[in-house]
Write a protein that holds these residues in place. Structure first.
Motif, PDB file in Angstrom:
ATOM      1  N   SER A 533       0.824  -1.213   0.000  1.00 44.43           N
ATOM      2  CA  SER A 533       0.000   0.000   0.000  1.00 44.43           C
ATOM      3  C   SER A 533       0.857   1.261   0.000  1.00 44.43           C
ATOM      4  O   SER A 533       2.048   1.236   0.326  1.00 44.43           O
ATOM      5  CB  SER A 533      -0.910   0.011   1.231  1.00 44.43           C
ATOM      6  N   LEU A 534       0.211   2.377  -0.353  1.00 41.43           N
ATOM      7  CA  LEU A 534       0.884   3.682  -0.342  1.00 41.43           C
ATOM      8  C   LEU A 534       1.409   4.008   1.055  1.00 41.43           C
ATOM      9  O   LEU A 534       2.524   4.516   1.207  1.00 41.43           O
ATOM     10  CB  LEU A 534      -0.091   4.770  -0.820  1.00 41.43           C
ATOM     11  N   LEU A 535       0.627   3.701   2.080  1.00 37.99           N
ATOM     12  CA  LEU A 535       1.038   3.996   3.458  1.00 37.99           C
ATOM     13  C   LEU A 535       2.251   3.173   3.859  1.00 37.99           C
ATOM     14  O   LEU A 535       3.149   3.675   4.552  1.00 37.99           O
ATOM     15  CB  LEU A 535      -0.125   3.742   4.429  1.00 37.99           C
ATOM     16  N   ASP A 536       2.312   1.923   3.417  1.00 36.34           N
ATOM     17  CA  ASP A 536       3.481   1.079   3.719  1.00 36.34           C
ATOM     18  C   ASP A 536       4.729   1.615   3.011  1.00 36.34           C
ATOM     19  O   ASP A 536       5.825   1.643   3.572  1.00 36.34           O
ATOM     20  CB  ASP A 536       3.215  -0.371   3.304  1.00 36.34           C
ATOM     21  N   ARG A 537       4.536   2.038   1.752  1.00 35.07           N
ATOM     22  CA  ARG A 537       5.665   2.621   1.012  1.00 35.07           C
ATOM     23  C   ARG A 537       6.128   3.917   1.677  1.00 35.07           C
ATOM     24  O   ARG A 537       7.321   4.206   1.739  1.00 35.07           O
ATOM     25  CB  ARG A 537       5.274   2.881  -0.452  1.00 35.07           C
ATOM     26  N   LEU A 538       5.188   4.692   2.176  1.00 32.62           N
ATOM     27  CA  LEU A 538       5.492   5.952   2.865  1.00 32.62           C
ATOM     28  C   LEU A 538       6.383   5.697   4.077  1.00 32.62           C
ATOM     29  O   LEU A 538       7.344   6.431   4.329  1.00 32.62           O
ATOM     30  CB  LEU A 538       4.184   6.626   3.293  1.00 32.62           C
ATOM     31  N   ALA A 539       6.080   4.636   4.799  1.00 31.14           N
ATOM     32  CA  ALA A 539       6.879   4.270   5.974  1.00 31.14           C
ATOM     33  C   ALA A 539       8.281   3.823   5.570  1.00 31.14           C
ATOM     34  O   ALA A 539       9.269   4.151   6.230  1.00 31.14           O
ATOM     35  CB  ALA A 539       6.175   3.174   6.762  1.00 31.14           C
ATOM     36  N   GLU A 540       8.388   3.071   4.469  1.00 30.81           N
ATOM     37  CA  GLU A 540       9.686   2.582   4.004  1.00 30.81           C
ATOM     38  C   GLU A 540      10.578   3.726   3.523  1.00 30.81           C
ATOM     39  O   GLU A 540      11.781   3.769   3.799  1.00 30.81           O
ATOM     40  CB  GLU A 540       9.492   1.570   2.868  1.00 30.81           C
ATOM     41  N   VAL A 541      10.005   4.680   2.793  1.00 34.67           N
ATOM     42  CA  VAL A 541      10.771   5.802   2.247  1.00 34.67           C
ATOM     43  C   VAL A 541      11.184   6.787   3.347  1.00 34.67           C
ATOM     44  O   VAL A 541      12.189   7.471   3.236  1.00 34.67           O
ATOM     45  CB  VAL A 541       9.949   6.527   1.155  1.00 34.67           C
ATOM     46  N   LYS A 542      10.425   6.851   4.433  1.00 29.32           N
ATOM     47  CA  LYS A 542      10.673   7.803   5.534  1.00 29.32           C
ATOM     48  C   LYS A 542      10.589   9.243   5.037  1.00 29.32           C
ATOM     49  O   LYS A 542      11.397  10.099   5.397  1.00 29.32           O
ATOM     50  CB  LYS A 542      12.023   7.536   6.205  1.00 29.32           C
ATOM     51  N   LEU A 543       9.583   9.484   4.181  1.00 32.31           N
ATOM     52  CA  LEU A 543       9.425  10.800   3.570  1.00 32.31           C
ATOM     53  C   LEU A 543       9.107  11.870   4.613  1.00 32.31           C
ATOM     54  O   LEU A 543       9.594  12.997   4.524  1.00 32.31           O
ATOM     55  CB  LEU A 543       8.316  10.739   2.512  1.00 32.31           C
ATOM     56  N   GLU A 544       8.285  11.500   5.593  1.00 31.48           N
ATOM     57  CA  GLU A 544       7.921  12.481   6.621  1.00 31.48           C
ATOM     58  C   GLU A 544       9.155  12.952   7.393  1.00 31.48           C
ATOM     59  O   GLU A 544       9.335  14.148   7.644  1.00 31.48           O
ATOM     60  CB  GLU A 544       6.892  11.883   7.587  1.00 31.48           C
TER      61      GLU A 544
END
Length: 571
Positions: A533-544
């Motif tokens: 999911s997009l949220l899982d990818r967001l966590a992996e990239v550490k964009l925040e």
């Protein structure tokens, strides 16, 4: 006047032009104990000594002598000498940060010149140009850039007419400073280089040093750090050769700022502390305040928030004493950012109220922008006053976040007045959008963030800011990774790496190289799996975490990766 006295005055005047101020003072010291055959010669002596003391930053003694000259020359009808005296007193008040008083003194000189304009002699035109030049300096220091620009162009016109080449060099340098303040860096650089061509390398070492330092500052702002250091070192050498303590102090400060941009914070503090020692010896509050503010910013980067607050608070007190609202507003915004990071919302609120009062009392675009940005940051960081959770309290929090988003969007999409404030608004808006993305997970939010990075890229290109371009490519590379476009991510990160290495952003280059290593060899599984999911990818990239570090201006301090809550030390 005897030949000995005349020769002493001529020699001291020559030494003053050559910027050998201590030698000039030594030459005329014996004249203190002599009498003069005419009032004119005596006033010339007093004014010459006052000018030398001004250059040596002995302002009180210089003002006493200048006031004596003004009193007697106005009384005895020596108008041009009175104008020269007003120019000296006005320059002193400018150096002391008393801009209104400086304008008041210049206006008195202006009145005299207006009564002499029908004569149109070379001497009168020269003094009129000098009045315009100093008026421009005073208005520039008050943030009235267009007014300052107008006076400098009028000054330039007269100087070209009378072929005053040395003065032309300083006026072109002054135009460069105005365009620097306006953010037109390439135009500023062009004027600085034009100014250098008019300055004699043997006679004008101090003035050339001043221009070198300005050129270094432009390269620093553009992010060409190695070129910036080269010019600062050339300027520092000349300042030390001519005994220009103020120039030496300012250049040490600038070198400190370059090492800050390189991420070498301890080395930056070392140079800034050296600068502060010299500035305190000179006693100029405005220059001391500037260095204290910069030291506070570095302590904030290091996470030493109490130390940061204390340094910037001292800076604020000095700016308030001087009465420069533009500098005061910048310092208040810095304090608001520090107190919000400390989670001291009550103190931040008081500072914001103070900034609001300043805005109401001074119709200045930059102060207005700082107040709106400060308001947006305060709303964005507002927490519940107690630990309870209710529908009403949740509604109030969401309402404030929405208000913050609206303010930030206004700042982001309006004309750029100060690109640093616009980019800070963009990073804060991106942070809010990431929170919204984590909640809603919609592609539309991701598209808005992508558009904001395009805005950053445009600003970086317009401002020739290699620092901003590097950070934007880093952010865009991570956004491409979030959307599983590995080739695009590699290309963008390589763009960032190339600029960082070429321009001297050594620590930032390490961060980017570490990002690229993640994409070497075997591509991570989460990039290949369709059901991630997009949220899982967001966590992996550490964009925040990346956006938070960009917003806090600490990205180069985290070579191993980013966390959402960057650690801070409350020392």
């Amino acid at each position: 006047m005897g030949f000995g006295k005349m020769n002493a005055l001529k020699q001291a005047s020559s030494l003053l032009k050559e910027e050998k101020f201590l030698e000039a003072l030594e030459v005329i010291k014996p004249l203190d104990r002599t009498t003069f055959s005419s009032k004119t010669n005596y006033f010339e002596f007093l004014l010459l000594k006052a000018k030398i003391l001004n250059k040596l930053e002995r302002f009180d003694k210089s003002l006493v002598l200048t006031e004596q000259v003004i009193y007697f020359t106005r009384k005895k009808s020596f108008p041009l000498m009175a104008v020269r005296a007003y120019l000296n007193s006005s320059e002193i008040y400018w150096k002391m940060g008393k801009y209104e008083k400086g304008i008041e003194e210049i206006s008195k000189g202006d009145e005299i010149i207006k009564n002499l304009e029908d004569q149109k002699t070379h001497a009168i035109k020269k003094q009129k140009a000098s009045l315009y030049f100093l008026k421009a300096r005073l208005y520039r220091s008050q943030g009235e850039l267009d007014l300052a620009l107008n006076f400098l162009h009028r000054c330039l016109k007269i100087q070209k007419e009378i072929d005053d080449t040395s003065a032309l060099g300083l006026t072109l340098n002054g135009l460069g400073i105005i365009y620097w303040y306006k953010g037109e860096l390439d135009k500023a650089l062009s004027y600085f280089n034009q100014g250098l061509a008019y300055l004699d390398e043997e006679v004008n070492k101090g003035k050339i040093a001043y221009v070198y330092v300005n050129i270094g500052s432009i390269y620093g702002l553009k992010g060409e750090l190695n070129d910036a250091l080269k010019y600062f070192e050339k300027g520092l050498k000349l300042c030390q050769e001519v005994g220009d303590t103020q120039g030496e102090a300012s250049t040490l400060h600038n070198i400190g700022e370059i090492f800050e941009l390189k991420g070498e914070l301890e080395l930056a503090l070392e140079y800034l502390e050296k600068s502060l020692v010299l500035k305190k010896q000179l006693g100029n509050k405005r220059y001391i305040a500037s260095t204290l503010h910069t030291i506070g910013g570095i302590q904030k980067k290091k996470g030493n928030l109490n130390q940061a607050f204390n340094q910037v608070q001292k800076s604020l007190e000095m700016y308030e004493h001087i009465g420069n609202n533009v500098d005061t507003s910048e310092t208040l915004l810095s304090l608001i950012r520090i107190t919000l990071e400390m989670a001291n919302h009550e103190r931040a609120k008081k500072l914001l109220v103070q900034l609001g009062k300043l805005m109401k009392n001074d119709e200045n675009k930059i102060i207005n922008l700082r107040y709106r940005l400060g308001t947006a940051l305060f709303l964005k960081n507002t927490k519940k006053s107690d630990g309870t959770l209710s529908f009403l309290s949740l509604y109030e929090l969401i309402k404030k976040v929405v208000e913050s988003q609206q303010l930030l969007r206004e700042i982001v999409h309006e004309e750029v007045i100060d690109h640093r404030l616009t980019t800070h608004a963009i990073f804060n808006l991106c942070e809010l959008l990431i929170l919204e993305l984590k909640t809603l997970g919609t592609e539309e939010i991701l598209q808005e963030i992508t558009k904001l990075t395009q805005r950053l890229l445009k600003i970086g290109q317009e401002q020739s800011s290699y620092s901003l371009l590097t950070k934007t490519y880093l952010l865009q590379g991570n956004l491409a990774l979030l959307q599983t476009d590995v080739e695009q991510a590699r290309e963008l990160l390589h763009n960032a790496e190339k600029i960082a290495e070429e321009k001297g952003f050594d620590r930032l280059a390490v961060v980017i190289v570490n990002q690229l290593k993640r994409l070497e060899g075997t591509v991570p599984e989460w990039l290949l799996e369709e059901n991630v999911s997009l949220l899982d990818r967001l966590a992996e990239v550490k964009l925040e975490g990346l956006i938070v570090s960009l917003r806090q201006d600490r990205v180069e301090l985290y070579p191993e990766g980013f966390t959402v809550e960057q650690p801070t030390k409350d020392q």
